[in-house]
Motif scaffolding. Structure first.
Motif, PDB file in Angstrom:
ATOM      1  N   GLU A 179     -47.372  14.945 -22.063  1.00 49.93           N
ATOM      2  CA  GLU A 179     -47.879  15.978 -22.963  1.00 49.93           C
ATOM      3  C   GLU A 179     -47.096  17.278 -22.812  1.00 49.93           C
ATOM      4  OE1 GLU A 179     -52.057  16.372 -22.438  1.00 49.93           O
ATOM      5  OE2 GLU A 179     -52.491  14.301 -23.023  1.00 49.93           O
ATOM      6  N   LEU A 180     -46.761  17.629 -21.569  1.00 51.96           N
ATOM      7  CA  LEU A 180     -45.985  18.848 -21.342  1.00 51.96           C
ATOM      8  C   LEU A 180     -44.608  18.756 -21.991  1.00 51.96           C
ATOM      9  CD1 LEU A 180     -46.849  19.625 -17.607  1.00 51.96           C
ATOM     10  CD2 LEU A 180     -47.509  20.975 -19.623  1.00 51.96           C
ATOM     11  N   LEU A 181     -43.960  17.610 -21.833  1.00 51.19           N
ATOM     12  CA  LEU A 181     -42.627  17.427 -22.407  1.00 51.19           C
ATOM     13  C   LEU A 181     -42.686  17.354 -23.928  1.00 51.19           C
ATOM     14  CD1 LEU A 181     -41.080  14.953 -19.826  1.00 51.19           C
ATOM     15  CD2 LEU A 181     -40.348  17.297 -20.281  1.00 51.19           C
ATOM     16  N   PHE A 182     -43.756  16.794 -24.453  1.00 47.61           N
ATOM     17  CA  PHE A 182     -43.891  16.797 -25.909  1.00 47.61           C
ATOM     18  C   PHE A 182     -43.991  18.235 -26.424  1.00 47.61           C
ATOM     19  CE2 PHE A 182     -46.377  16.996 -29.789  1.00 47.61           C
ATOM     20  CZ  PHE A 182     -45.690  16.115 -30.606  1.00 47.61           C
ATOM     21  N   ASP A 183     -44.806  19.026 -25.774  1.00 47.10           N
ATOM     22  CA  ASP A 183     -44.986  20.416 -26.216  1.00 47.10           C
ATOM     23  C   ASP A 183     -43.706  21.233 -26.088  1.00 47.10           C
ATOM     24  OD1 ASP A 183     -47.631  19.964 -26.842  1.00 47.10           O
ATOM     25  OD2 ASP A 183     -48.395  20.660 -24.911  1.00 47.10           O
ATOM     26  N   SER A 184     -42.921  20.960 -25.021  1.00 51.34           N
ATOM     27  CA  SER A 184     -41.742  21.796 -24.786  1.00 51.34           C
ATOM     28  C   SER A 184     -40.493  21.301 -25.514  1.00 51.34           C
ATOM     29  CB  SER A 184     -41.452  21.881 -23.279  1.00 51.34           C
ATOM     30  OG  SER A 184     -41.088  20.604 -22.764  1.00 51.34           O
ATOM     31  N   GLU A 185     -40.353  19.967 -25.678  1.00 50.88           N
ATOM     32  CA  GLU A 185     -39.111  19.420 -26.219  1.00 50.88           C
ATOM     33  C   GLU A 185     -39.235  18.859 -27.634  1.00 50.88           C
ATOM     34  OE1 GLU A 185     -36.408  19.880 -24.526  1.00 50.88           O
ATOM     35  OE2 GLU A 185     -37.463  20.633 -22.758  1.00 50.88           O
ATOM     36  N   VAL A 186     -40.410  18.315 -27.965  1.00 47.63           N
ATOM     37  CA  VAL A 186     -40.552  17.614 -29.242  1.00 47.63           C
ATOM     38  C   VAL A 186     -41.242  18.472 -30.299  1.00 47.63           C
ATOM     39  CG1 VAL A 186     -41.374  15.527 -30.383  1.00 47.63           C
ATOM     40  CG2 VAL A 186     -40.670  15.436 -27.966  1.00 47.63           C
ATOM     41  N   ALA A 187     -42.362  19.065 -29.936  1.00 47.67           N
ATOM     42  CA  ALA A 187     -43.153  19.825 -30.916  1.00 47.67           C
ATOM     43  C   ALA A 187     -42.352  20.903 -31.636  1.00 47.67           C
ATOM     44  CB  ALA A 187     -44.386  20.419 -30.242  1.00 47.67           C
ATOM     45  N   GLU A 233     -48.313  14.533 -35.929  1.00 52.71           N
ATOM     46  CA  GLU A 233     -49.441  13.902 -35.244  1.00 52.71           C
ATOM     47  C   GLU A 233     -49.129  12.458 -34.878  1.00 52.71           C
ATOM     48  OE1 GLU A 233     -52.801  12.849 -33.381  1.00 52.71           O
ATOM     49  OE2 GLU A 233     -51.990  14.848 -33.760  1.00 52.71           O
ATOM     50  N   ARG A 234     -48.414  11.751 -35.740  1.00 52.72           N
ATOM     51  CA  ARG A 234     -48.080  10.353 -35.421  1.00 52.72           C
ATOM     52  C   ARG A 234     -47.081  10.277 -34.265  1.00 52.72           C
ATOM     53  NH1 ARG A 234     -48.119   7.183 -41.294  1.00 52.72           N
ATOM     54  NH2 ARG A 234     -50.172   7.974 -41.903  1.00 52.72           N
ATOM     55  N   ILE A 235     -46.108  11.171 -34.259  1.00 58.24           N
ATOM     56  CA  ILE A 235     -45.156  11.180 -33.151  1.00 58.24           C
ATOM     57  C   ILE A 235     -45.836  11.636 -31.860  1.00 58.24           C
ATOM     58  CG2 ILE A 235     -43.009  12.196 -32.290  1.00 58.24           C
ATOM     59  CD1 ILE A 235     -42.628  10.139 -34.498  1.00 58.24           C
ATOM     60  N   SER A 268     -60.811  -3.872 -36.545  1.00 58.43           N
ATOM     61  CA  SER A 268     -59.561  -3.307 -37.054  1.00 58.43           C
ATOM     62  C   SER A 268     -59.327  -1.908 -36.499  1.00 58.43           C
ATOM     63  CB  SER A 268     -59.577  -3.260 -38.582  1.00 58.43           C
ATOM     64  OG  SER A 268     -59.603  -4.561 -39.132  1.00 58.43           O
ATOM     65  N   ARG A 269     -60.385  -1.096 -36.457  1.00 56.78           N
ATOM     66  CA  ARG A 269     -60.240   0.264 -35.912  1.00 56.78           C
ATOM     67  C   ARG A 269     -59.840   0.229 -34.441  1.00 56.78           C
ATOM     68  NH1 ARG A 269     -64.776   1.920 -39.233  1.00 56.78           N
ATOM     69  NH2 ARG A 269     -66.188   1.441 -37.511  1.00 56.78           N
ATOM     70  N   LYS A 270     -60.457  -0.652 -33.682  1.00 57.90           N
ATOM     71  CA  LYS A 270     -60.135  -0.742 -32.256  1.00 57.90           C
ATOM     72  C   LYS A 270     -58.699  -1.210 -32.044  1.00 57.90           C
ATOM     73  CE  LYS A 270     -64.863  -1.600 -30.654  1.00 57.90           C
ATOM     74  NZ  LYS A 270     -65.800  -2.580 -30.051  1.00 57.90           N
ATOM     75  N   LEU A 271     -58.281  -2.178 -32.828  1.00 54.14           N
ATOM     76  CA  LEU A 271     -56.907  -2.666 -32.711  1.00 54.14           C
ATOM     77  C   LEU A 271     -55.913  -1.575 -33.090  1.00 54.14           C
ATOM     78  CD1 LEU A 271     -57.529  -6.191 -34.234  1.00 54.14           C
ATOM     79  CD2 LEU A 271     -56.702  -5.768 -31.905  1.00 54.14           C
ATOM     80  N   HIS A 272     -56.224  -0.825 -34.147  1.00 53.94           N
ATOM     81  CA  HIS A 272     -55.333   0.265 -34.549  1.00 53.94           C
ATOM     82  C   HIS A 272     -55.183   1.298 -33.435  1.00 53.94           C
ATOM     83  CE1 HIS A 272     -53.381   3.339 -36.902  1.00 53.94           C
ATOM     84  NE2 HIS A 272     -54.371   4.183 -36.678  1.00 53.94           N
ATOM     85  N   SER A 273     -56.263   1.592 -32.737  1.00 51.44           N
ATOM     86  CA  SER A 273     -56.208   2.608 -31.676  1.00 51.44           C
ATOM     87  C   SER A 273     -55.324   2.174 -30.515  1.00 51.44           C
ATOM     88  CB  SER A 273     -57.620   2.903 -31.160  1.00 51.44           C
ATOM     89  OG  SER A 273     -58.138   1.805 -30.411  1.00 51.44           O
ATOM     90  N   ARG A 274     -55.024   0.890 -30.412  1.00 49.37           N
ATOM     91  CA  ARG A 274     -54.208   0.371 -29.312  1.00 49.37           C
ATOM     92  C   ARG A 274     -52.749   0.163 -29.697  1.00 49.37           C
ATOM     93  NH1 ARG A 274     -56.730  -4.959 -28.461  1.00 49.37           N
ATOM     94  NH2 ARG A 274     -54.822  -5.221 -27.264  1.00 49.37           N
ATOM     95  N   ASP A 275     -52.404   0.419 -30.954  1.00 55.72           N
ATOM     96  CA  ASP A 275     -51.042   0.151 -31.428  1.00 55.72           C
ATOM     97  C   ASP A 275     -50.092   1.234 -30.921  1.00 55.72           C
ATOM     98  OD1 ASP A 275     -48.662  -0.205 -32.972  1.00 55.72           O
ATOM     99  OD2 ASP A 275     -49.846  -1.313 -34.443  1.00 55.72           O
ATOM    100  N   ARG A 276     -49.200   0.861 -29.997  1.00 53.55           N
ATOM    101  CA  ARG A 276     -48.314   1.829 -29.352  1.00 53.55           C
ATOM    102  C   ARG A 276     -47.274   2.403 -30.301  1.00 53.55           C
ATOM    103  NH1 ARG A 276     -46.150  -2.041 -24.816  1.00 53.55           N
ATOM    104  NH2 ARG A 276     -46.424  -3.451 -26.612  1.00 53.55           N
ATOM    105  N   SER A 277     -47.012   1.727 -31.405  1.00 51.02           N
ATOM    106  CA  SER A 277     -46.031   2.247 -32.355  1.00 51.02           C
ATOM    107  C   SER A 277     -46.522   3.537 -33.003  1.00 51.02           C
ATOM    108  CB  SER A 277     -45.757   1.203 -33.442  1.00 51.02           C
ATOM    109  OG  SER A 277     -44.933   1.726 -34.446  1.00 51.02           O
ATOM    110  N   SER A 278     -47.789   3.573 -33.387  1.00 54.05           N
ATOM    111  CA  SER A 278     -48.459   4.799 -33.854  1.00 54.05           C
ATOM    112  C   SER A 278     -47.926   5.348 -35.162  1.00 54.05           C
ATOM    113  CB  SER A 278     -48.354   5.898 -32.780  1.00 54.05           C
ATOM    114  OG  SER A 278     -48.862   5.457 -31.548  1.00 54.05           O
ATOM    115  N   ILE A 279     -47.166   4.584 -35.912  1.00 51.63           N
ATOM    116  CA  ILE A 279     -46.572   5.141 -37.123  1.00 51.63           C
ATOM    117  C   ILE A 279     -47.410   4.867 -38.370  1.00 51.63           C
ATOM    118  CG2 ILE A 279     -44.242   5.040 -36.182  1.00 51.63           C
ATOM    119  CD1 ILE A 279     -43.731   2.566 -37.865  1.00 51.63           C
ATOM    120  N   TYR A 280     -48.489   4.081 -38.218  1.00 53.68           N
ATOM    121  CA  TYR A 280     -49.308   3.725 -39.369  1.00 53.68           C
ATOM    122  C   TYR A 280     -50.675   4.410 -39.308  1.00 53.68           C
ATOM    123  CZ  TYR A 280     -45.830   0.124 -40.209  1.00 53.68           C
ATOM    124  OH  TYR A 280     -44.656  -0.524 -40.455  1.00 53.68           O
ATOM    125  N   SER A 281     -51.311   4.507 -40.480  1.00 54.05           N
ATOM    126  CA  SER A 281     -52.661   5.072 -40.546  1.00 54.05           C
ATOM    127  C   SER A 281     -53.727   4.027 -40.281  1.00 54.05           C
ATOM    128  CB  SER A 281     -52.916   5.685 -41.927  1.00 54.05           C
ATOM    129  OG  SER A 281     -52.271   6.923 -42.045  1.00 54.05           O
TER     130      SER A 281
END
Length: 418
Positions: free
Chosen positions: A186-194, A239-241, A374-387
């Motif tokens: 989370e720290l690296l996301f805030d400092s390098e990606v966000a 948010e997806r990234i 379906s909602r539970k499976l979506h929450s576990r998808d590491r790709s995270s690029i879909y809604s």
């Protein structure tokens, strides 16, 4: 003067542009999480799977369930050539180490030697011609695997451009895979990606359909994402990234490694696709001959299959690209070829709209939509690029009044959508 004719002309131009672009190698690996797929599909021994092929990673992982047959269909000739190359390498390379060097590392001259000596002689004419084609540099395509395969392909080059944009402002996206725990992620996301999402160039790219074509996002899918995002497409992408970077342990999230390191973890070898894991490799190698790769659309392929002959369907995000009438035709064929009481269908959506719910009732009746699962499976998808992730299970034939079990149902489904 109305601007509508100009808008239609521009739309046709964009569609033509995407069609030309999409005929090249777009995805050098599959961007859907096979762990989620396998849990949803619950593949059983002896079953038949029909899937969209893409880069082949997930279809190979499905062999873990011991299906009798997997039919992988793809319109894109480059994606088919990559999938067939993986299949033949799985059969012909001597061991898991050689296979991992080829598709896990993808940057060794040993790979081109292995291709010439072991793989090429067994390839069909089309696939061999594709990989041995020489471009303007004089190099054969297969040399991608000697020079860094995971920096080639439309999406990989786009990701490389994003790294360059970040570097202009002094940020290093490549630091994130080195995080020691979720807090540091989370720290690296805030400092390098966000900060990347505040850059003017990034905001322009996010608003441009043409630039998003480089992510493999066609105009119809872009519109669905835009409908969800409203005026804040940058916020949606951010948010997806963020979810990909922070919501899952980085040590085994190979999707995040591809985005932030532009490779897999070739040292610890935890952040790698399932088919590259040694234990999985040993399971699937003897079953490689059960996989068959076909050109064309999944709808067209299903029209040639007998009634009630398919147990599992994997649509990826294909419906996001399709018109409502085409989606109805697809589901009529799925309904006809699905085994009652056993078949399962999975698909993903880039926006919040669910194309299944928009189908005529007669096409929805044979299916039980597993909303909570379906909602539970979506929450576990590491790709995270879909809604959304969507799982449907076929009801027993006795529960399906007006079940679409003949080809006449295709016409009926189309009439209901008009």
């Amino acid at each position: 003067m109305s601007i509508e004719p100009l808008r239609r002309f521009a739309d046709r131009g964009l569609d033509f542009f995407f069609t030309r672009v999409f005929d090249t190698l777009v995805y050098n690996h599959v961007w859907e999480d096979p762990r989620v797929d396998l849990d949803a599909l619950a593949v059983q021994s002896g079953q038949r799977i029909v899937t969209i092929g893409s880069a082949g990673c997930n279809a190979l992982a499905y062999l873990r369930g011991d299906p009798a047959r997997i039919d992988a269909v793809d319109l894109n000739r480059a994606q088919r050539a990559l999938f067939v190359l993986k299949l033949e390498a799985l059969r012909q390379l001597p061991d898991q180490e050689a296979f991992f060097r080829f598709f896990g590392e993808g940057e060794s001259v040993e790979n081109t030697k292995a291709y010439d000596q072991l793989i090429s002689p067994s390839l069909d004419h089309f696939t061999r011609k594709f990989w041995e084609h020489r471009g303007i540099t004089g190099r054969r395509r297969i040399e991608m695997f000697a020079r860094g395969f995971y920096r080639h392909g439309l999406l990989a080059r786009f990701i490389g451009g994003v790294h360059w944009i970040a570097s202009l402002s002094g940020h290093d996206l490549g630091r994130l895979p080195g995080a020691r725990d979720r807090a540091e992620q989370e720290l690296l996301f805030d400092s390098e990606v966000a900060p990347l999402f505040d850059a003017r160039l990034t905001r322009w790219l996010a608003r441009s359909p043409i630039s998003l074509y480089a992510l493999g996002i066609p105009r119809a899918q872009y519109r669905r994402m835009k409908a969800e995002a409203g005026t804040d497409m940058v916020g949606l992408l951010r948010e997806r990234i963020r979810r990909m970077a922070c919501d899952f342990p980085i040590e085994d999230n190979y999707f995040a490694w591809q985005v932030f390191a532009r490779r897999y973890d070739t040292i610890a070898r935890r952040a790698v696709p399932m088919y590259l894991e040694p234990r999985v490799y040993r399971e699937i190698r003897p079953r490689a001959d059960r996989v068959h790769v076909h050109p064309g659309t999944i709808t067209h392929y299903l029209t040639g299959l007998p009634d009630r002959s398919v147990h599992r369907f994997v649509l990826l995000d294909a419906q996001d690209w399709m018109l409502p009438a085409d989606i109805a035709t697809l589901w009529a064929e799925i309904g006809r070829t699905a085994v009652p009481g056993e078949a399962r269908v999975i698909f993903r959506t880039a926006g919040t709209d669910d194309p299944f719910r928009a189908l005529p009732e007669k096409l929805r009746m044979p299916w039980d939509y597993r909303e909570e699962e379906s909602r539970k499976l979506h929450s576990r998808d590491r790709s995270s690029i879909y809604s959304g992730f969507h799982l449907l299970v076929a009801r027993p034939a006795t529960e399906c009044v007006n079940r679409p079990d003949s080809r006449t149902s295709v016409r009926g489904g189309l009439e209901d959508t008009q």
